[in-house]
Design an enzyme around this catalytic site. Structure first.
Site, PDB file in Angstrom:
ATOM      1  N   PHE A   1       0.823  -1.201   0.000  1.00 35.07           N
ATOM      2  CA  PHE A   1       0.000   0.000   0.000  1.00 35.07           C
ATOM      3  C   PHE A   1       0.859   1.254   0.000  1.00 35.07           C
ATOM      4  O   PHE A   1       1.916   1.301   0.637  1.00 35.07           O
ATOM      5  CB  PHE A   1      -0.878   0.049   1.262  1.00 35.07           C
ATOM      6  CG  PHE A   1      -1.984  -0.972   1.301  1.00 35.07           C
ATOM      7  CD1 PHE A   1      -3.272  -0.631   0.924  1.00 35.07           C
ATOM      8  CD2 PHE A   1      -1.733  -2.268   1.741  1.00 35.07           C
ATOM      9  CE1 PHE A   1      -4.298  -1.571   0.979  1.00 35.07           C
ATOM     10  CE2 PHE A   1      -2.745  -3.207   1.797  1.00 35.07           C
ATOM     11  CZ  PHE A   1      -4.035  -2.859   1.412  1.00 35.07           C
ATOM     12  N   ASP A   2       0.364   2.283  -0.659  1.00 32.67           N
ATOM     13  CA  ASP A   2       0.782   3.646  -0.387  1.00 32.67           C
ATOM     14  C   ASP A   2       0.228   4.009   0.990  1.00 32.67           C
ATOM     15  O   ASP A   2      -0.660   3.319   1.515  1.00 32.67           O
ATOM     16  CB  ASP A   2       0.205   4.558  -1.477  1.00 32.67           C
ATOM     17  CG  ASP A   2       0.403   6.023  -1.185  1.00 32.67           C
ATOM     18  OD1 ASP A   2       1.555   6.427  -0.931  1.00 32.67           O
ATOM     19  OD2 ASP A   2      -0.600   6.766  -1.197  1.00 32.67           O
ATOM     20  N   LEU A   3       0.697   5.104   1.579  1.00 31.80           N
ATOM     21  CA  LEU A   3       0.225   5.474   2.913  1.00 31.80           C
ATOM     22  C   LEU A   3      -0.664   6.715   2.889  1.00 31.80           C
ATOM     23  O   LEU A   3      -1.860   6.635   3.175  1.00 31.80           O
ATOM     24  CB  LEU A   3       1.420   5.699   3.846  1.00 31.80           C
ATOM     25  CG  LEU A   3       1.080   5.994   5.307  1.00 31.80           C
ATOM     26  CD1 LEU A   3       0.286   4.868   5.945  1.00 31.80           C
ATOM     27  CD2 LEU A   3       2.349   6.270   6.107  1.00 31.80           C
TER      28      LEU A   3
END
Length: 223
Positions: free
Chosen positions: A14-16
């Protein structure tokens, strides 16, 4: 989201910011504070949102190269001091991580955020126990849309086949990085990205809610 599920990909990265953590307002306000303090003016918030996903230093160098270092330092100080006050959770995001873990998927984060700031955000939102690998700004010399951070996260999770992994993010650079890495890509629309722009780069799936994201990442188990 009840029932038994199986992951569509054994690894999900995931991106954050704007994906797992609602930090968009925090980021915009941090930029504006830096611009007010150093330049004596603010910037169009839509332009700032378009920078989310890029390393801060690169955005500041492009915007105001002669003041980039001072802008960067001013941003970081204010951002750190105000993260706990302004960060928000996306309803259902942590539950998606829990469901992935329970289904046997390995979960990581690859972000352009500094590791310290990323860890602070993950801790505040209770995400840390559900994430097995974190790749931050300092871990690679090149950043999204280059695939290097995503591939490093995959390596840290003990996998070598990007075709059996997915990358989830809210920005065009996230989709481009995932494609460059050879991963499946899922875009989410609740962050800083504009849906029309996300559609143009053709992710494998687009989720407008965390329930939709759950269903894109997990399939009902066959009994």
């Amino acid at each position: 989201m009840t029932g038994t599920f199986t992951p569509r990909w054994p690894v999900v990265i995931f991106d954050l910011d704007g994906t797992l953590a609602d930090t968009v307002d925090l980021i915009v306000e941090s930029y504006q504070h830096a611009f007010r303090t150093v330049l004596g003016r603010e910037e169009n918030p839509d332009i700032i949102r378009s920078w989310i996903g890029r390393p801060l230093s690169a955005a500041f160098r492009d915007h105001s190269p002669e003041h980039a270092e001072l802008l960067y330092d001013t941003y970081l100080t204010w951002n750190s001091e105000n993260t706990e006050r302004l960060i928000r959770a996306y309803e259902g995001a942590r539950e998606v991580l829990v469901a992935l873990g329970e289904a046997g998927a390995k979960v990581g984060v690859a972000t352009s955020k500094r590791r310290e700031s990323a860890q602070q955000a993950m801790d505040l939102l209770g995400l840390t126990p559900h994430i097995s690998a974190l790749v931050g700004l300092e871990d690679t010399e090149v950043h999204k849309p280059e695939p290097t951070p995503l591939l490093l996260a995959l390596q840290r999770l003990g996998h070598s086949d990007p075709s059996r992994a997915a990358y989830v993010g809210d920005a065009v650079v996230d989709v481009l990085a995932g494609k460059a890495a050879g991963m499946a890509t899922v875009a989410v629309t609740w962050g800083a990205g504009v849906r029309a722009n996300l559609e143009k780069v053709r992710p494998d799936g687009i989720a407008s809610t965390t329930a939709e994201l759950h269903d894109l990442l997990l399939a009902p188990a066959v009994s």
